[in-house]
Design a protein around this motif. Structure first.
Motif, PDB file in Angstrom:
ATOM      1  N   UNK A  35      -3.333 -51.026  35.699  1.00 40.62           N
ATOM      2  CA  UNK A  35      -2.503 -50.961  34.490  1.00 40.62           C
ATOM      3  C   UNK A  35      -3.227 -50.148  33.410  1.00 40.62           C
ATOM      4  N   UNK A  36      -4.500 -50.429  33.199  1.00 40.10           N
ATOM      5  CA  UNK A  36      -5.268 -49.725  32.168  1.00 40.10           C
ATOM      6  C   UNK A  36      -5.352 -48.233  32.482  1.00 40.10           C
ATOM      7  N   UNK A  37      -5.571 -47.896  33.739  1.00 36.05           N
ATOM      8  CA  UNK A  37      -5.630 -46.478  34.122  1.00 36.05           C
ATOM      9  C   UNK A  37      -4.269 -45.798  33.941  1.00 36.05           C
ATOM     10  N   UNK A  38      -3.202 -46.482  34.310  1.00 29.97           N
ATOM     11  CA  UNK A  38      -1.856 -45.919  34.210  1.00 29.97           C
ATOM     12  C   UNK A  38      -1.462 -45.672  32.757  1.00 29.97           C
ATOM     13  N   UNK A  39      -1.658 -46.676  31.910  1.00 27.22           N
ATOM     14  CA  UNK A  39      -1.286 -46.548  30.499  1.00 27.22           C
ATOM     15  C   UNK A  39      -2.183 -45.514  29.813  1.00 27.22           C
ATOM     16  N   UNK A  40      -3.454 -45.509  30.135  1.00 27.04           N
ATOM     17  CA  UNK A  40      -4.362 -44.514  29.554  1.00 27.04           C
ATOM     18  C   UNK A  40      -3.900 -43.102  29.907  1.00 27.04           C
ATOM     19  N   UNK A  41      -3.530 -42.884  31.156  1.00 32.79           N
ATOM     20  CA  UNK A  41      -3.049 -41.563  31.582  1.00 32.79           C
ATOM     21  C   UNK A  41      -1.750 -41.199  30.857  1.00 32.79           C
ATOM     22  N   UNK A  42      -0.868 -42.179  30.675  1.00 29.05           N
ATOM     23  CA  UNK A  42       0.400 -41.949  29.973  1.00 29.05           C
ATOM     24  C   UNK A  42       0.158 -41.382  28.578  1.00 29.05           C
ATOM     25  N   UNK A  43      -0.877 -41.846  27.903  1.00 32.77           N
ATOM     26  CA  UNK A  43      -1.169 -41.431  26.532  1.00 32.77           C
ATOM     27  C   UNK A  43      -2.269 -40.374  26.441  1.00 32.77           C
ATOM     28  N   UNK A  44      -2.749 -39.895  27.582  1.00 30.11           N
ATOM     29  CA  UNK A  44      -3.788 -38.871  27.570  1.00 30.11           C
ATOM     30  C   UNK A  44      -5.164 -39.378  27.190  1.00 30.11           C
ATOM     31  N   UNK A  45      -5.393 -40.667  27.361  1.00 30.46           N
ATOM     32  CA  UNK A  45      -6.677 -41.285  27.019  1.00 30.46           C
ATOM     33  C   UNK A  45      -7.588 -41.238  28.246  1.00 30.46           C
ATOM     34  N   UNK A  46      -8.245 -40.123  28.445  1.00 29.96           N
ATOM     35  CA  UNK A  46      -9.022 -39.913  29.658  1.00 29.96           C
ATOM     36  C   UNK A  46     -10.464 -40.398  29.506  1.00 29.96           C
ATOM     37  N   UNK A  47     -11.057 -40.708  30.639  1.00 25.20           N
ATOM     38  CA  UNK A  47     -12.418 -41.250  30.668  1.00 25.20           C
ATOM     39  C   UNK A  47     -13.422 -40.279  30.065  1.00 25.20           C
ATOM     40  N   UNK A  48     -13.238 -38.996  30.270  1.00 27.89           N
ATOM     41  CA  UNK A  48     -14.193 -38.011  29.773  1.00 27.89           C
ATOM     42  C   UNK A  48     -14.184 -37.889  28.248  1.00 27.89           C
ATOM     43  N   UNK A  49     -13.174 -38.473  27.597  1.00 28.39           N
ATOM     44  CA  UNK A  49     -13.091 -38.403  26.140  1.00 28.39           C
ATOM     45  C   UNK A  49     -13.652 -39.655  25.462  1.00 28.39           C
ATOM     46  N   UNK A  50     -14.186 -40.601  26.238  1.00 29.20           N
ATOM     47  CA  UNK A  50     -14.851 -41.755  25.654  1.00 29.20           C
ATOM     48  C   UNK A  50     -13.948 -42.957  25.388  1.00 29.20           C
ATOM     49  N   UNK A  51     -12.812 -43.020  26.046  1.00 26.22           N
ATOM     50  CA  UNK A  51     -11.917 -44.164  25.856  1.00 26.22           C
ATOM     51  C   UNK A  51     -12.280 -45.305  26.804  1.00 26.22           C
ATOM     52  N   UNK A  52     -11.662 -46.478  26.574  1.00 21.25           N
ATOM     53  CA  UNK A  52     -11.957 -47.683  27.339  1.00 21.25           C
ATOM     54  C   UNK A  52     -11.756 -47.550  28.833  1.00 21.25           C
TER      55      UNK A  52
END
Length: 164
Positions: free
Chosen positions: A23-40
């Motif tokens: 769920x966290x990966x899916x929602x993060x991708x939906x909003x462009x919150x990628x791991x390389x940018x320092x998001x949760x």
């Protein structure tokens, strides 16, 4: 367990780890919150959320619908800030939004955090999550000028605090 609009709200178990991580990966991708940018989504503990919240002073709830994990949220101690907890990992799939589940999890978190002796609740989010920012404002969180504690994130430009 609590039923809300056909959704089940319950405490996380070890069996929920892969579901809530997805769920966290899916929602993060939906909003462009990628791991390389320092998001949760980059947190090393993402695949073992149960262990993170199965500790003193922390709690996490998952939202289940028809046997699938569709959202969740909780709180834990804020590193470097005694008496302050941090609202964490509030993520909900699109079909879960608009049913009051995030509001319910925040209310549960604040109530339990106060019982645990926390005096304030902190959170970090980002402007692109407009609905979340609006909810936090309605629930009495106030914007801060600078981050608190040691969250390990540096991409979240919205930092907020609420006195319990």
């Amino acid at each position: 367990m609590k039923q809300i609009a056909g959704f089940t709200l319950r405490t996380i178990t070890a069996q929920d780890n892969s579901g809530i991580a997805q769920v966290i990966r899916t929602v993060s991708a939906e909003y462009g919150l990628t791991a390389d940018k320092g998001y949760g989504v980059a947190d090393p503990t993402l695949d073992d959320m149960h262990s993170v919240y199965d500790q003193q002073g922390a709690a996490y709830w998952v939202v289940e619908y028809q046997g699938e994990i569709v959202g969740g949220g909780g709180f834990a101690p804020l590193a470097g800030e005694p008496n302050v907890c941090e609202l964490q990992k509030m993520y909900f799939l699109p079909q879960t939004r608009g049913h009051g589940l995030a509001k319910r999890i925040v209310a549960l978190s604040l109530q339990l955090a106060k019982q645990f002796g926390y005096q304030q609740c902190y959170l970090e989010t980002t402007e692109c999550l407009r609905e979340a920012v609006g909810l936090y404002e309605k629930l009495g969180f106030e914007h801060l000028d600078a981050p608190l504690g040691q969250t390990g994130h540096d991409a979240c430009e919205v930092v907020m605090l609420k006195t319990l």
